[in-house]
Enzyme design. Structure first.
Site, PDB file in Angstrom:
ATOM      1  N   ASP A  45      -9.051   6.017   9.840  1.00 46.15           N
ATOM      2  CA  ASP A  45      -7.923   6.869   9.459  1.00 46.15           C
ATOM      3  C   ASP A  45      -7.736   6.851   7.943  1.00 46.15           C
ATOM      4  OD1 ASP A  45      -5.287   8.270  10.461  1.00 46.15           O
ATOM      5  OD2 ASP A  45      -4.674   6.899   8.855  1.00 46.15           O
ATOM      6  N   TYR A  50      -4.381   8.695   0.178  1.00 45.53           N
ATOM      7  CA  TYR A  50      -4.784   7.282   0.064  1.00 45.53           C
ATOM      8  C   TYR A  50      -5.810   7.079  -1.062  1.00 45.53           C
ATOM      9  CZ  TYR A  50      -2.802   7.021   4.812  1.00 45.53           C
ATOM     10  OH  TYR A  50      -1.992   7.119   5.916  1.00 45.53           O
ATOM     11  N   LYS A  75      -5.926  13.632   6.302  1.00 44.82           N
ATOM     12  CA  LYS A  75      -4.619  14.309   6.352  1.00 44.82           C
ATOM     13  C   LYS A  75      -4.405  15.182   5.131  1.00 44.82           C
ATOM     14  CE  LYS A  75      -2.953  10.045   8.446  1.00 44.82           C
ATOM     15  NZ  LYS A  75      -3.604   8.992   7.635  1.00 44.82           N
ATOM     16  N   HIS A 108       0.088  15.947   7.007  1.00 46.86           N
ATOM     17  CA  HIS A 108       0.599  14.590   6.799  1.00 46.86           C
ATOM     18  C   HIS A 108       2.114  14.481   7.048  1.00 46.86           C
ATOM     19  CE1 HIS A 108      -0.661  10.765   4.400  1.00 46.86           C
ATOM     20  NE2 HIS A 108       0.255  10.469   5.275  1.00 46.86           N
TER      21      HIS A 108
HETATM   22  N1  LIG Z   1       0.744   9.234   8.685  1.00 46.93           N
HETATM   23  C1  LIG Z   1       1.464   8.517   7.868  1.00 46.93           C
HETATM   24  O1  LIG Z   1       2.437   9.001   7.271  1.00 46.93           O
HETATM   25  C2  LIG Z   1       1.101   7.087   7.634  1.00 46.93           C
HETATM   26  C3  LIG Z   1       1.955   6.242   6.903  1.00 46.93           C
HETATM   27  C4  LIG Z   1       1.585   4.910   6.733  1.00 46.93           C
HETATM   28  C5  LIG Z   1       0.401   4.439   7.274  1.00 46.93           C
HETATM   29  N2  LIG Z   1      -0.446   5.286   7.962  1.00 46.93           N
HETATM   30  C6  LIG Z   1      -1.735   4.784   8.535  1.00 46.93           C
HETATM   31  O2  LIG Z   1      -1.441   3.688   9.402  1.00 46.93           O
HETATM   32  C7  LIG Z   1      -2.257   2.572   9.019  1.00 46.93           C
HETATM   33  C8  LIG Z   1      -1.597   1.270   9.361  1.00 46.93           C
HETATM   34  O3  LIG Z   1      -0.321   1.154   8.758  1.00 46.93           O
HETATM   35  P1  LIG Z   1       0.004   0.138   7.555  1.00 46.93           P
HETATM   36  O4  LIG Z   1      -1.234  -0.115   6.779  1.00 46.93           O
HETATM   37  O5  LIG Z   1       1.160   0.710   6.844  1.00 46.93           O
HETATM   38  O6  LIG Z   1       0.584  -1.153   8.289  1.00 46.93           O
HETATM   39  P2  LIG Z   1       0.162  -2.137   9.496  1.00 46.93           P
HETATM   40  O7  LIG Z   1      -1.170  -1.805  10.038  1.00 46.93           O
HETATM   41  O8  LIG Z   1       1.331  -2.197  10.410  1.00 46.93           O
HETATM   42  O9  LIG Z   1       0.134  -3.541   8.744  1.00 46.93           O
HETATM   43  C9  LIG Z   1      -0.816  -3.868   7.773  1.00 46.93           C
HETATM   44  C10 LIG Z   1      -0.475  -5.267   7.255  1.00 46.93           C
HETATM   45  O10 LIG Z   1      -0.589  -6.212   8.332  1.00 46.93           O
HETATM   46  C11 LIG Z   1      -1.504  -7.232   7.972  1.00 46.93           C
HETATM   47  N3  LIG Z   1      -2.255  -7.589   9.180  1.00 46.93           N
HETATM   48  C12 LIG Z   1      -3.182  -6.838   9.834  1.00 46.93           C
HETATM   49  N4  LIG Z   1      -3.642  -7.492  10.911  1.00 46.93           N
HETATM   50  C13 LIG Z   1      -3.013  -8.678  10.959  1.00 46.93           C
HETATM   51  C14 LIG Z   1      -3.081  -9.794  11.821  1.00 46.93           C
HETATM   52  N5  LIG Z   1      -3.907  -9.799  12.878  1.00 46.93           N
HETATM   53  N6  LIG Z   1      -2.280 -10.875  11.560  1.00 46.93           N
HETATM   54  C15 LIG Z   1      -1.446 -10.871  10.486  1.00 46.93           C
HETATM   55  N7  LIG Z   1      -1.334  -9.843   9.633  1.00 46.93           N
HETATM   56  C16 LIG Z   1      -2.115  -8.748   9.856  1.00 46.93           C
HETATM   57  C17 LIG Z   1      -2.391  -6.649   6.895  1.00 46.93           C
HETATM   58  O11 LIG Z   1      -2.840  -7.670   6.036  1.00 46.93           O
HETATM   59  P3  LIG Z   1      -4.359  -7.788   5.486  1.00 46.93           P
HETATM   60  O12 LIG Z   1      -4.841  -6.414   5.154  1.00 46.93           O
HETATM   61  O13 LIG Z   1      -4.194  -8.662   4.284  1.00 46.93           O
HETATM   62  O14 LIG Z   1      -5.179  -8.443   6.569  1.00 46.93           O
HETATM   63  C18 LIG Z   1      -1.415  -5.721   6.177  1.00 46.93           C
HETATM   64  O15 LIG Z   1      -0.623  -6.471   5.252  1.00 46.93           O
HETATM   65  C19 LIG Z   1      -2.459   2.806   7.522  1.00 46.93           C
HETATM   66  O16 LIG Z   1      -3.518   2.029   7.001  1.00 46.93           O
HETATM   67  C20 LIG Z   1      -2.730   4.281   7.489  1.00 46.93           C
HETATM   68  O17 LIG Z   1      -4.065   4.547   7.884  1.00 46.93           O
HETATM   69  C21 LIG Z   1      -0.098   6.588   8.141  1.00 46.93           C
END
Ligand SMILES: NC(=O)c1ccc[n+]([C@@H]2O[C@H](COP(=O)([O-])OP(=O)(O)OC[C@H]3O[C@@H](n4cnc5c(N)ncnc54)[C@H](OP(=O)(O)O)[C@@H]3O)[C@@H](O)[C@H]2O)c1
Length: 276
Positions: A45, A50, A75, A108
């Site tokens: 994704d 990004y 997106k 998006h």
């Molecule tokens: N459509 C939209 O508007 C939108 C908005 C925001 C995000 N997104 C998408 O959604 C994806 C995920 O969301 P996000 O990156 O905001 O947050 P997330 O996946 O909820 O959390 C990521 C955080 O959690 C940590 N983490 C991951 N696996 C873990 C585990 N097993 N144990 C402990 N900590 C863990 C990561 O640390 P480390 O990396 O240090 O391991 C990072 O700090 C994004 O990357 C993006 O592709 C879309």
């Protein structure tokens, strides 16, 4: 191990769990994303915003996994709403990725104050017809935005990617998506590692099942019918995040996790979010 496939409302299929790449960029990113593919991730994704489509494309092109077994999502950014603008925006994404086709392209944000999402969606219909995008969807669309797309074009999105985690379970949004046959995909599924993974409702459930807190939260997404895209730049974590298809939460676990709901958003509110 790879994630099982979900059927979309356009007849295509999408992995039930994918790899979020927000903040994974720079010279080390292609190798890291390549490792995620090697460990079993098939859905990647990304988004123009990004600023890592180049790195994601490099990983896809370098991978020994054939292109048609991978599922690449990007997106359309807020500045590119509009019919011609959207067509040009897709060309830019494909150029940066070095690919001739996306598996899924999302608007998006709906940006209701700008009111161009229907016009943009019409361009998405054309992209799908032309085959430059296999499936078309949206992100952060509220029930009324979905209804309007369907009223004005007759076509419901294949996917709606929204903020979703146990603090914000999005029950009404999921029901609205389901009415259109739209798969709800969860962004920030781990609550961006705020206090969510340390809450006793999660850590004690994890102990009970001999799993990690993140695995319990990701299993919860699957059990409520949502498709999470966790991000991790840590190989040990991203491997374990995919290892959630051989256990289940019971009714007591789900009831306990439901008490975490507080309605707080970590990201923007679709009602007024504008990203130009
Ligand atoms: N459509 C939209 O508007 C939108 C908005 C925001 C995000 N997104 C998408 O959604 C994806 C995920 O969301 P996000 O990156 O905001 O947050 P997330 O996946 O909820 O959390 C990521 C955080 O959690 C940590 N983490 C991951 N696996 C873990 C585990 N097993 N144990 C402990 N900590 C863990 C990561 O640390 P480390 O990396 O240090 O391991 C990072 O700090 C994004 O990357 C993006 O592709 C879309």
């Amino acid at each position: 191990m790879t994630a099982p496939l979900l059927k979309l409302n356009d007849g295509r299929q999408m992995p039930a769990l994918g790899y979020g790449t927000y903040k994974i960029r720079g010279p080390e990113a292609p190798a890291l994303i390549g490792q995620a593919i090697d460990s079993g991730y098939r859905l990647l994704d990304t988004a123009t915003r990004y600023d890592n489509e180049v790195e994601v494309g490099e990983a896809v092109r370098a991978s020994s996994v054939p292109r048609d077994e991978l599922f690449v999502t990007s997106k359309l950014p807020g500045a590119d709403h509009g019919y011609d603008e959207a067509l040009r925006s897709l060309e830019g994404s494909l150029d940066r990725l070095g690919l001739d086709r996306l598996d899924l392209f999302l608007i998006h944000w709906p940006q209701p104050p700008i009111d161009k999402y229907v016009e943009t969606w019409k361009a998405f219909l054309r992209m799908r017809e032309e085959g430059t995008v296999s499936s078309i969807g949206v992100s952060n669309f509220l029930p009324e935005h979905l209804d309007r797309l369907v009223e004005e074009t007759g076509v419901a999105p294949a996917v709606n990617q929204v903020e979703l985690h146990p603090f914000l379970p999005q029950r009404e949004q999921r029901a609205a998506d389901a009415r259109h046959g739209t798969v709800t995909q969860s962004w920030t599924p781990l609550g961006r590692r705020t206090e969510l993974l340390e809450r006793p409702e999660i850590t004690e459930t994890a102990e009970k099942h001999g799993r990690t807190p993140a695995q319990v939260v990701l299993r919860w997404h699957l059990d409520v019918g949502a498709a999470p895209i966790p991000k991790s730049a840590t190989p040990e974590r991203f491997r374990s995040n995919l290892d959630v298809f051989d256990f289940q939460l019971d009714a007591d676990d789900l009831d306990r996790i439901a008490t975490l709901e507080n309605g707080h958003r970590i990201g923007g509110d679709p009602v007024d979010e504008v990203q130009l």
